[in-house]
Design a protein around this motif. Structure first.
Motif, PDB file in Angstrom:
ATOM      1  N   ASN A 197       0.810  -1.222   0.000  1.00 38.42           N
ATOM      2  CA  ASN A 197       0.000   0.000   0.000  1.00 38.42           C
ATOM      3  C   ASN A 197       0.841   1.270   0.000  1.00 38.42           C
ATOM      4  OD1 ASN A 197      -2.352  -1.503  -0.030  1.00 38.42           O
ATOM      5  ND2 ASN A 197      -2.506  -1.543   2.190  1.00 38.42           N
ATOM      6  N   ILE A 198       2.089   1.137  -0.379  1.00 33.39           N
ATOM      7  CA  ILE A 198       2.966   2.305  -0.510  1.00 33.39           C
ATOM      8  C   ILE A 198       3.220   2.503  -1.994  1.00 33.39           C
ATOM      9  CG2 ILE A 198       5.238   3.280  -0.008  1.00 33.39           C
ATOM     10  CD1 ILE A 198       5.212   1.579   2.571  1.00 33.39           C
ATOM     11  N   ARG A 199       2.878   3.687  -2.488  1.00 31.16           N
ATOM     12  CA  ARG A 199       3.039   3.998  -3.912  1.00 31.16           C
ATOM     13  C   ARG A 199       3.887   5.255  -4.071  1.00 31.16           C
ATOM     14  NH1 ARG A 199       1.236  -0.456  -4.539  1.00 31.16           N
ATOM     15  NH2 ARG A 199      -0.892  -1.012  -5.012  1.00 31.16           N
ATOM     16  N   ILE A 200       4.755   5.224  -5.075  1.00 26.41           N
ATOM     17  CA  ILE A 200       5.605   6.379  -5.371  1.00 26.41           C
ATOM     18  C   ILE A 200       5.375   6.763  -6.829  1.00 26.41           C
ATOM     19  CG2 ILE A 200       7.954   7.259  -5.384  1.00 26.41           C
ATOM     20  CD1 ILE A 200       8.030   5.947  -2.804  1.00 26.41           C
ATOM     21  N   SER A 201       5.025   8.012  -7.049  1.00 27.89           N
ATOM     22  CA  SER A 201       4.827   8.467  -8.424  1.00 27.89           C
ATOM     23  C   SER A 201       6.160   8.927  -9.004  1.00 27.89           C
ATOM     24  CB  SER A 201       3.822   9.614  -8.472  1.00 27.89           C
ATOM     25  OG  SER A 201       4.376  10.758  -7.861  1.00 27.89           O
ATOM     26  N   GLU A 202       6.271   8.795 -10.294  1.00 27.52           N
ATOM     27  CA  GLU A 202       7.485   9.276 -10.970  1.00 27.52           C
ATOM     28  C   GLU A 202       7.521  10.796 -10.875  1.00 27.52           C
ATOM     29  OE1 GLU A 202      10.061   7.635 -12.398  1.00 27.52           O
ATOM     30  OE2 GLU A 202       9.151   5.857 -11.537  1.00 27.52           O
ATOM     31  N   PRO A 203       8.656  11.345 -10.490  1.00 25.99           N
ATOM     32  CA  PRO A 203       8.724  12.807 -10.372  1.00 25.99           C
ATOM     33  C   PRO A 203       8.721  13.476 -11.737  1.00 25.99           C
ATOM     34  CG  PRO A 203      10.866  11.835  -9.966  1.00 25.99           C
ATOM     35  CD  PRO A 203       9.907  10.696 -10.128  1.00 25.99           C
ATOM     36  N   GLU A 204       8.042  14.604 -11.779  1.00 26.81           N
ATOM     37  CA  GLU A 204       8.099  15.411 -12.991  1.00 26.81           C
ATOM     38  C   GLU A 204       9.383  16.225 -12.935  1.00 26.81           C
ATOM     39  OE1 GLU A 204       4.561  17.460 -13.983  1.00 26.81           O
ATOM     40  OE2 GLU A 204       3.288  15.854 -13.221  1.00 26.81           O
ATOM     41  N   GLU A 205       9.702  16.844 -14.028  1.00 25.69           N
ATOM     42  CA  GLU A 205      10.957  17.586 -14.120  1.00 25.69           C
ATOM     43  C   GLU A 205      11.060  18.610 -12.988  1.00 25.69           C
ATOM     44  OE1 GLU A 205      13.557  19.951 -17.491  1.00 25.69           O
ATOM     45  OE2 GLU A 205      11.520  19.336 -17.935  1.00 25.69           O
ATOM     46  N   PHE A 206      12.186  18.595 -12.299  1.00 29.70           N
ATOM     47  CA  PHE A 206      12.508  19.497 -11.191  1.00 29.70           C
ATOM     48  C   PHE A 206      11.593  19.325  -9.975  1.00 29.70           C
ATOM     49  CE2 PHE A 206      13.630  21.876 -15.133  1.00 29.70           C
ATOM     50  CZ  PHE A 206      15.000  21.730 -15.025  1.00 29.70           C
ATOM     51  N   MET A 207      10.930  18.198  -9.889  1.00 26.04           N
ATOM     52  CA  MET A 207      10.030  17.948  -8.760  1.00 26.04           C
ATOM     53  C   MET A 207      10.470  16.695  -8.020  1.00 26.04           C
ATOM     54  SD  MET A 207       7.778  20.388  -9.061  1.00 26.04           S
ATOM     55  CE  MET A 207       6.361  19.934  -8.125  1.00 26.04           C
TER      56      MET A 207
END
Length: 94
Positions: free
Chosen positions: A52-62
């Motif tokens: 139940n742990i999810r990590i989104s791909e970071p957008e540029e400079f985020m």
């Protein structure tokens, strides 16, 4: 106390998984948080689970966005906000 007799999951501490993902790292940080109403950890009470742990791909400079879904031991848990704040404060360290 909302749930005086929660189910306790047996946790093996002697097994070290070879998972080096960010999700696994965050889970390792969170698994030992103590429940505010019980002498057990969130892992032992099945309040948090690695799945139940999810990590989104970071957008540029985020930075990436971390989402942790937790399930209190009872639906009307009066300590859910305190548990959420404990999880958030641990994640901010990463």
């Amino acid at each position: 106390m909302d749930n005086p007799n929660p189910e306790i999951k047996q946790v093996r501490r002697d097994v070290i998984e070879a998972d080096s993902t960010l999700e696994a790292t965050i889970y390792e940080l969170l698994r030992d948080i103590r429940d505010p109403e019980h002498p057990n950890t969130l892992e032992e009470l099945s309040v948090i689970e690695k799945e139940n742990i999810r990590i989104s791909e970071p957008e540029e400079f985020m930075k990436p966005v971390v989402k942790v879904q937790f399930v209190p031991t009872v639906p009307h848990c009066s300590m859910a906000s305190l548990i959420g704040l404990s999880i958030r404060s641990k994640i901010q360290v990463v």
